[in-house]
Scaffold this motif. Structure first.
Motif, short mmCIF file in Angstrom:
data_model
loop_
_atom_site.label_atom_id
_atom_site.label_comp_id
_atom_site.label_asym_id
_atom_site.label_seq_id
_atom_site.Cartn_x
_atom_site.Cartn_y
_atom_site.Cartn_z
N ILE B 365 8.09 -1.91 -0.07
CA ILE B 365 6.72 -2.09 -0.56
C ILE B 365 6.16 -0.81 -1.13
O ILE B 365 5.61 -0.77 -2.22
N GLY B 366 6.21 0.21 -0.35
CA GLY B 366 5.58 1.43 -0.83
C GLY B 366 4.11 1.43 -0.55
O GLY B 366 3.61 0.71 0.32
N HIS B 367 3.43 2.22 -1.29
CA HIS B 367 2.01 2.41 -0.99
C HIS B 367 1.10 1.46 -1.75
O HIS B 367 -0.09 1.45 -1.55
N ASP B 368 1.70 0.67 -2.62
CA ASP B 368 0.86 -0.09 -3.54
C ASP B 368 -0.08 -1.03 -2.84
O ASP B 368 -1.25 -1.14 -3.18
N ASP B 369 0.50 -1.72 -1.84
CA ASP B 369 -0.28 -2.82 -1.28
C ASP B 369 -1.21 -2.40 -0.17
O ASP B 369 -1.80 -3.24 0.49
N GLU B 375 -7.32 -5.26 3.71
CA GLU B 375 -8.24 -6.38 3.60
C GLU B 375 -7.70 -7.60 4.28
O GLU B 375 -8.38 -8.27 5.07
N TYR B 376 -6.47 -7.88 3.99
CA TYR B 376 -5.87 -9.08 4.57
C TYR B 376 -5.79 -8.99 6.07
O TYR B 376 -5.99 -9.97 6.78
N LYS B 378 -7.71 -7.42 8.01
CA LYS B 378 -9.04 -7.67 8.59
C LYS B 378 -9.32 -9.15 8.64
O LYS B 378 -9.74 -9.70 9.66
N ALA B 379 -9.02 -9.78 7.52
CA ALA B 379 -9.26 -11.21 7.48
C ALA B 379 -8.40 -11.92 8.52
O ALA B 379 -8.83 -12.86 9.18
N TYR B 380 -7.21 -11.44 8.64
CA TYR B 380 -6.29 -12.09 9.57
C TYR B 380 -6.77 -11.98 11.00
O TYR B 380 -6.67 -12.91 11.80
N TYR B 381 -7.21 -10.81 11.33
CA TYR B 381 -7.68 -10.65 12.70
C TYR B 381 -8.85 -11.56 13.00
O TYR B 381 -8.95 -12.15 14.09
N ALA B 382 -9.67 -11.65 11.99
CA ALA B 382 -10.81 -12.57 12.18
C ALA B 382 -10.30 -13.97 12.44
O ALA B 382 -10.75 -14.67 13.36
N GLU B 433 -1.87 -18.08 2.76
CA GLU B 433 -1.23 -16.93 2.13
C GLU B 433 -1.70 -15.61 2.70
O GLU B 433 -0.95 -14.68 2.85
N ALA B 434 -3.00 -15.60 2.98
CA ALA B 434 -3.53 -14.31 3.43
C ALA B 434 -2.84 -13.80 4.68
O ALA B 434 -2.35 -12.68 4.71
N PRO B 435 -2.79 -14.68 5.68
CA PRO B 435 -2.06 -14.20 6.83
C PRO B 435 -0.60 -13.91 6.50
O PRO B 435 0.02 -13.04 7.09
N ALA B 436 -0.10 -14.65 5.53
CA ALA B 436 1.29 -14.39 5.14
C ALA B 436 1.42 -12.95 4.67
O ALA B 436 2.30 -12.20 5.09
N ARG B 437 0.53 -12.62 3.76
CA ARG B 437 0.52 -11.26 3.26
C ARG B 437 0.38 -10.26 4.39
O ARG B 437 1.15 -9.32 4.53
N GLY B 438 -0.69 -10.55 5.12
CA GLY B 438 -0.97 -9.60 6.20
C GLY B 438 0.18 -9.55 7.17
O GLY B 438 0.57 -8.50 7.65
N ASN B 439 0.72 -10.72 7.40
CA ASN B 439 1.82 -10.77 8.35
C ASN B 439 3.02 -10.02 7.80
O ASN B 439 3.69 -9.30 8.50
N GLY B 440 3.21 -10.24 6.52
CA GLY B 440 4.39 -9.59 5.94
C GLY B 440 4.31 -8.08 6.04
O GLY B 440 5.24 -7.43 6.49
#
Lengths: 176, 468
Positions: B365-369, B375-376, B378-382, B433-440
């Motif tokens: 991934i690197g630093h891009d994401d 953000e994700y 945070k949303a995920y934790y919520a 997707e969001a948790p997916a992202r965050g999870n990933g």
């Protein structure tokens, strides 16, 4: 091969020779010193033919000797590889024979003597053909080809062959 | 560019050195341990390398170092290779390894030791310019020798003393003349000298035939040899002709080559993440970048792949936070949550697969994401908190609802791992997707955070929840 070249030498002369005959003394000393010697570079000095130039003499410190730089012309003899010479046989043995062409000594090993000549020992060791027609012994004249020269600082020695065409005995001393 | 020269080397090796053995003269040469032709192998190996350390070459070829050195010494005398002997520490040797890694794309970079012992390392390299000349000279000498013998001319006789083995040539003849004038005596031991005859035109026993026949046979033999030589060496001569006009490949001295190769290696590796160890190495030259440092850390008892330097530094710089400091929505790592040693109740397989995915993704991934990640997360934790509340309520409900609920959550989480593969396409606006992202991205942390939360908040046996 013979060459006529100009060589230079520094001659030292004792003051007893100074005087009217300084130059003659110098020349005779030169000839005595140089004729018959050999240098690796020029070969054997056969004879001094003339004096080209005698430079100003320099008195040496401590002694009264004076050094003159002398330029002189002389005939030199230098053998080269591949050269063809006539030589006189001086010694024969089963390893080959030694011959002299003027001041230079040449050795011809038995490997370079034609195969049909065999060594025969005796009081006059010689090489002779099977039919006895050609004989190489002491004082025979042979024509040989130089295949290698060894040049030291003051000595030149050659190796020769008589195995090629037109080489070998020129005349037989017994018949002469 | 270098290929024709390599071919020349190979042809020459097979033509001239194929019966070279690397055993010493004293060693018994049995049928089993005869290694004739090893020289060819060594030369072939050298065509595939540039400057190489002799120990490494011995290891690659599975040869004993001493035997290899003997062979290399022979080649050095033949002027086919150049050797360089350097006294260096192990660090210096490491620079060389890095240089090799850069040129040969090897993946290992040795770690240096801290001792300062100076060993002599030997390096060798093919010397192409000299090889060309040497081969030509050799051919010339061979032809010359045969031709001379054939025409029986101009060979200077050699003599050898049978007692002390001293050799003379015909030029020494006047010195060697013995007192009786009959033969030649050795200068040191006064033994009678023997004539050393030509080896090529070896005498047959039939000298009694007459010299004529013997001579003719010798000539035939020599002519034959000359002809065979020309036929067999033709490919080599052709290759020489081809190589004649090409520029010679030049590697330069060992130092120059090393500097060049490590600079090239550094340029090639410079794009990757990670910093190189930049303390001074041998000769004051900066230590070249010798590859990513690989750290293997055990997660959940499974072996994760090597992480990037980033995660390593991350993990070492963070402190363990006590549980009462953990508020929801904090982006924390496993260590911070104090989860390093804790055994997980979650099923090993799904988390490990998720962990595997995440590990892979992490390094790429690197630093891009990072921003999106935050953000994700945070949303995920919520969302997580919300889900936990739901679970609590569900726990009070009959078990089926729980069961019904959990498969969905587990599948959602499972899906998360799968979906993550398509992360580039997904916009991330969907809840899934969001948790997916965050999870990933932070899933590693997230999964265990979830796990940490569950026991912290629920005393219930949330087996299903954890399995998701």
């Amino acid at each position: 091969m013979f060459f006529h070249i100009v060589l230079e030498r520094n001659m030292q002369l004792h003051p007893r020779y100074f005087g009217r005959n300084l130059r003659d003394n110098l020349v005779s000393k030169l000839m005595k010193d140089v004729e018959g010697t050999c240098s690796g570079r020029h070969g054997f000095v056969v004879a001094v033919t003339g004096i080209e130039n005698i430079g100003k003499g320099l008195i040496r410190d401590g002694t009264g000797f004076v050094t003159f730089p002398v330029k002189y012309q002389c005939v030199v003899f230098r053998p080269f590889k591949g050269e063809i010479l006539e030589a006189v046989v001086t010694m024969v043995n089963k390893m080959g024979f030694f011959a002299e062409a003027g001041p230079v000594q040449i050795f011809v090993s038995n490997h370079l003597i034609p195969d049909d000549m065999e060594f025969q020992s005796g009081d006059m060791p010689n090489y002779t053909t099977s039919d006895g027609s050609v004989k190489i012994q002491k004082d025979s004249e042979v024509r040989l080809k130089i295949i290698g020269t060894r040049v030291d600082a003051t000595e030149i020695f050659c190796i020769g062959t008589i195995k090629d065409d037109f080489l070998g005995v020129i005349n037989d001393p017994t018949t002469v | 560019m270098i290929e024709p020269y390599n071919k020349l080397v190979k042809l020459a090796a097979r033509a001239f050195y194929d019966d070279l053995t690397s055993k010493g003269d004293n060693q018994p040469k049995t049928g089993r341990s005869d290694n004739r032709g090893i020289a060819v192998v060594v030369l072939d190996a050298l065509t595939r390398r540039q400057w190489v350390r002799e120990e490494d070459l011995a290891k690659d070829l599975k040869l004993h170092t001493k035997q290899l050195r003997r062979t290399l010494r022979f080649f050095e005398e033949e002027k086919i290779i150049t050797r360089d002997h350097r006294r260096e520490t192990a660090k210096g040797a490491k620079i060389y390894s890095a240089a090799v890694a850069a040129t040969a794309d090897a993946t290992t970079g040795k770690e240096g030791e801290e001792k300062v012992k100076l060993h002599t390392h030997s390096y060798c390299c093919l010397d192409y310019a000299q090889i060309y000349d040497v081969v030509r000279y050799r051919l010339h000498r061979m032809k010359h020798k045969l031709k001379d013998e054939l025409e029986n001319k101009n060979t200077i006789q050699q003599y050898i003393c049978p007692n002390c083995g001293k050799r003379y040539t015909a030029f020494d003849a006047p010195r060697l003349l013995s007192r009786n004038g009959e033969d030649f005596d050795c200068e040191s031991c006064d033994g009678k000298l023997d004539v050393e005859s030509d080896k090529l035109a070896a005498q047959e026993g039939g000298d009694g035939d007459g010299d004529e026949n013997a001579r003719r046979r010798r000539r035939e033999k020599l002519k034959d040899m000359l002809q065979k030589m020309e036929v067999q060496l033709k490919p080599l001569i052709d290759q020489l002709g081809r190589v004649k006009d090409l520029p010679v490949p030049e590697f330069g001295s060992l130092q120059a080559w090393e500097a060049r190769a490590s600079a090239a290696g550094r340029a090639a590796n410079g794009d990757n993440a990670g910093d190189s160890k930049s303390h001074l190495g041998y000769n004051g030259a900066p230590m070249p970048y010798s590859g990513d440092t690989k750290v293997v850390v055990d997660f959940n008892g499974t072996e994760g792949k090597g992480e990037g330097v980033k995660s390593e530094t991350d993990s070492t710089s963070l402190k363990v936070l006590p549980p009462w400091m953990i508020t929801s929505g904090m982006n924390l790592t496993k260590e911070q949550r104090g989860e390093v040693k804790q055994e997980t109740k979650m099923d090993g397989t799904s988390t490990s697969t998720a962990a595997q995915y995440t590990d892979e993704k992490k390094s790429t991934i690197g630093h891009d994401d990072k921003n999106i990640q935050d953000e994700y997360i945070k949303a995920y934790y919520a969302a997580l908190l919300k889900k936990q509340h739901e679970l609590e309520e569900a726990a009070k409900n009959p078990q089926d609802a729980n069961a019904a609920d959990d498969p969905s959550s587990s599948t959602s989480i499972r899906k998360v791992g799968d979906k993550y593969k398509r992360k580039e396409d997904d916009d991330g606006t969907e809840w899934e997707e969001a948790p997916a992202r965050g999870n990933g991205i932070g899933a590693y942390k997230v999964d265990l955070n979830v796990e940490a939360d569950a026991p912290a908040e629920d005393d219930e046996d949330d087996i299903d929840w954890e399995e998701g």
